[in-house]
Design a protein around this motif. Structure first.
Motif, PDB file in Angstrom:
ATOM      1  N   GLY A  20       7.694   7.659  -5.524  1.00  0.00           N
ATOM      2  CA  GLY A  20       8.420   6.400  -5.604  1.00  0.00           C
ATOM      3  C   GLY A  20       8.678   6.002  -7.042  1.00  0.00           C
ATOM      4  O   GLY A  20       8.065   6.523  -7.985  1.00  0.00           O
ATOM      5  N   SER A  21       9.575   5.068  -7.213  1.00  0.00           N
ATOM      6  CA  SER A  21       9.932   4.567  -8.536  1.00  0.00           C
ATOM      7  C   SER A  21       9.298   3.197  -8.753  1.00  0.00           C
ATOM      8  O   SER A  21       9.069   2.456  -7.799  1.00  0.00           O
ATOM      9  N   ARG A  22       9.007   2.856 -10.002  1.00  0.00           N
ATOM     10  CA  ARG A  22       8.418   1.579 -10.336  1.00  0.00           C
ATOM     11  C   ARG A  22       9.182   0.935 -11.487  1.00  0.00           C
ATOM     12  O   ARG A  22       9.766   1.625 -12.340  1.00  0.00           O
ATOM     13  N   VAL A  53       4.467  -4.943  -7.858  1.00  0.00           N
ATOM     14  CA  VAL A  53       4.323  -4.019  -6.726  1.00  0.00           C
ATOM     15  C   VAL A  53       5.081  -4.547  -5.509  1.00  0.00           C
ATOM     16  O   VAL A  53       5.785  -3.788  -4.818  1.00  0.00           O
ATOM     17  N   GLU A  54       4.967  -5.848  -5.232  1.00  0.00           N
ATOM     18  CA  GLU A  54       5.695  -6.424  -4.100  1.00  0.00           C
ATOM     19  C   GLU A  54       7.204  -6.340  -4.311  1.00  0.00           C
ATOM     20  O   GLU A  54       7.955  -6.045  -3.363  1.00  0.00           O
ATOM     21  N   TYR A  55       7.639  -6.579  -5.527  1.00  0.00           N
ATOM     22  CA  TYR A  55       9.077  -6.494  -5.828  1.00  0.00           C
ATOM     23  C   TYR A  55       9.591  -5.074  -5.593  1.00  0.00           C
ATOM     24  O   TYR A  55      10.637  -4.876  -4.949  1.00  0.00           O
ATOM     25  N   ASP A  56       8.860  -4.072  -6.083  1.00  0.00           N
ATOM     26  CA  ASP A  56       9.293  -2.676  -5.878  1.00  0.00           C
ATOM     27  C   ASP A  56       9.232  -2.278  -4.414  1.00  0.00           C
ATOM     28  O   ASP A  56      10.068  -1.496  -3.935  1.00  0.00           O
ATOM     29  N   ALA A  57       8.231  -2.785  -3.666  1.00  0.00           N
ATOM     30  CA  ALA A  57       8.119  -2.447  -2.246  1.00  0.00           C
ATOM     31  C   ALA A  57       9.313  -2.973  -1.459  1.00  0.00           C
ATOM     32  O   ALA A  57       9.931  -2.246  -0.663  1.00  0.00           O
ATOM     33  N   TYR A  58       9.693  -4.228  -1.680  1.00  0.00           N
ATOM     34  CA  TYR A  58      10.840  -4.789  -0.958  1.00  0.00           C
ATOM     35  C   TYR A  58      12.154  -4.212  -1.482  1.00  0.00           C
ATOM     36  O   TYR A  58      13.124  -4.128  -0.720  1.00  0.00           O
ATOM     37  N   SER A 105       2.966   5.868  -2.969  1.00  0.00           N
ATOM     38  CA  SER A 105       4.142   6.651  -3.371  1.00  0.00           C
ATOM     39  C   SER A 105       4.230   6.761  -4.888  1.00  0.00           C
ATOM     40  O   SER A 105       4.615   7.814  -5.430  1.00  0.00           O
ATOM     41  N   GLU A 106       3.864   5.706  -5.616  1.00  0.00           N
ATOM     42  CA  GLU A 106       3.857   5.782  -7.082  1.00  0.00           C
ATOM     43  C   GLU A 106       2.768   6.725  -7.587  1.00  0.00           C
ATOM     44  O   GLU A 106       2.978   7.470  -8.549  1.00  0.00           O
ATOM     45  N   THR A 135       0.831  -1.211   0.000  1.00  0.00           N
ATOM     46  CA  THR A 135       0.000   0.000   0.000  1.00  0.00           C
ATOM     47  C   THR A 135       0.862   1.255   0.000  1.00  0.00           C
ATOM     48  O   THR A 135       0.562   2.231  -0.715  1.00  0.00           O
ATOM     49  N   ARG A 136       1.924   1.243   0.770  1.00  0.00           N
ATOM     50  CA  ARG A 136       2.825   2.397   0.783  1.00  0.00           C
ATOM     51  C   ARG A 136       3.483   2.594  -0.579  1.00  0.00           C
ATOM     52  O   ARG A 136       3.642   3.731  -1.047  1.00  0.00           O
TER      53      ARG A 136
END
Length: 385
Positions: free
Chosen positions: A163-165, A278-283, A157-158, A152-153
């Motif tokens: 944030g970057s994606r 999304v999970e990959y970018d979050a971690y 941020s995106e 969610t964060r």
């Protein structure tokens, strides 16, 4: 004579049975016992009896310890007697006799309840299965909550440009083309279903009209030939219409399979791929933030855990990206093959029907292996299929 004998008779102690008491120890014991009973609490009756006609209550004390023998009834009471000498100390023999007659209540410890699962584990025993299951569920809920917070964060941020994606330009373009194609095919499917519904009503109207013309031909001899021609025409149109309706239904069924099953399966894999991204970018963001911070022992341990989580999600992201690319390739090939066949069927059937070429219309159905449904035939059950 009388004055001389009075002191002599008062000095002779008399017991309760009328015999002279030669034992001074018994007389001392009885006096000590009577003194202790009068000074102490009443053991036979704990409440005093009040009575009398006046306002001042009178207290009647019950006779203590009727089983103990005292002096003669004619002897003066303790309240009337005024000893001139000092009061003798209490006899320890009397206290030991009273203590032996009164037994203290025995204390029983309450039964201890069986130990709980936590106490059993704290005492060193193995943890029960229920406790292990509860701990695993709590741990899974904790990990799921942390993952949802991170994702969610990352999404927020995106969305706000902070944030970057990770973006695969070629794959993203293919996904967008697929979604646009699905929307257009859904429009074609909706229009084809509408056409089949309207054409079904036309066929039913032609059948009813042909039956009416046939009935009028029998009841109107002067117009029998004209009614017969129109009845045969409507029946022929009805038959050709049913043939065309079978072709349209076959077309809509195959397009529906392509749009709502084949394309939807690929889009489901695409949604899983986007969630993995999304999970990959979050971690990845979490690991980068830890790498920019201080390098103490606690941060090093957290960095190790974050790096392992990042590698696991990176592998999942790469695997799903490969699956999406393969499914998009096979979907494009399947779409071209299916739509080429269905568009040819639709064109030949419509052209033959409106041209009035019944032979060409029937040949089209045979070409695509379409079975013509009889007017009174019902749909087969799922066991027969």
């Amino acid at each position: 004579m009388t004055e001389a004998t009075a002191p002599l008779t008062s000095e002779i102690p008399i017991t309760s049975n009328g015999t002279p008491n030669d034992a001074p120890e018994d007389d001392t014991f009885e006096r000590d016992l009577k003194k202790m009973l009068q000074d102490g609490p009443n053991l036979n009756n704990s409440s005093a009896v009040q009575g009398g006609s006046g306002d001042t209550p009178t207290t009647v004390a019950p006779t203590p310890f009727s089983g103990v023998r005292l002096n003669s009834p004619t002897a003066p009471s303790q309240q009337q007697r005024s000893p001139t000498g000092p009061v003798p100390p209490p006899n320890p023999y009397v206290g030991s006799r009273l203590a032996s007659t009164v037994k203290p209540p025995q204390y029983q410890a309450p039964a201890r309840p069986p130990p709980t699962a936590i106490e059993h584990h704290a005492e060193g025993g193995p943890p029960p299965q229920s406790m292990a299951n509860a701990v695993s569920k709590i741990e899974s809920i904790k990990n799921w909550s942390l993952k949802q917070i991170k994702c969610t964060r990352q999404i927020l941020s995106e969305r706000f440009g902070r944030g970057s994606r990770t973006v695969d330009l070629q794959l993203e373009a293919q996904i967008e083309v697929l979604r646009d194609t699905q929307r257009k095919y859904q429009q074609v499917l909706r229009l084809a279903r509408g056409m089949a519904s309207h054409f079904y009503n036309v066929v039913q109207t032609q059948r009813a009209l042909g039956d009416t013309f046939s009935d009028l031909a029998q009841k109107s001899p002067e117009l029998q030939e004209e009614f017969t021609y129109n009845a045969e025409t409507q029946k022929a149109l009805c038959k050709n219409g049913e043939t065309l309706l079978s072709a349209i239904n076959f077309f809509t069924s195959n397009v529906n399979t392509l749009v709502n099953k084949t394309m939807e399966d690929t889009l489901l894999t695409i949604r899983q791929y986007e969630q993995a991204r999304v999970e990959y970018d979050a971690y990845r963001t979490d690991l980068e933030q830890l790498q920019l911070g201080p390098k103490d022992a606690a941060v090093q341990a957290r960095m190790k855990d974050a790096d392992s989580n990042f590698q696991a999600h990176k592998d999942k992201f790469d695997r799903l990206r490969g699956d999406v690319a393969v499914k998009l390739k096979f979907l494009e090939e399947n779409k071209v093959k299916v739509m080429h066949k269905q568009l040819l069927l639709f064109h030949n059937a419509i052209s033959a029907y409106f041209a009035g070429n019944q032979t060409a219309l029937e040949a089209t159905l045979k070409q695509f292996n379409i079975k013509l449904k009889s007017p009174g035939e019902e749909n087969p059950s799922w066991l027969e299929e």
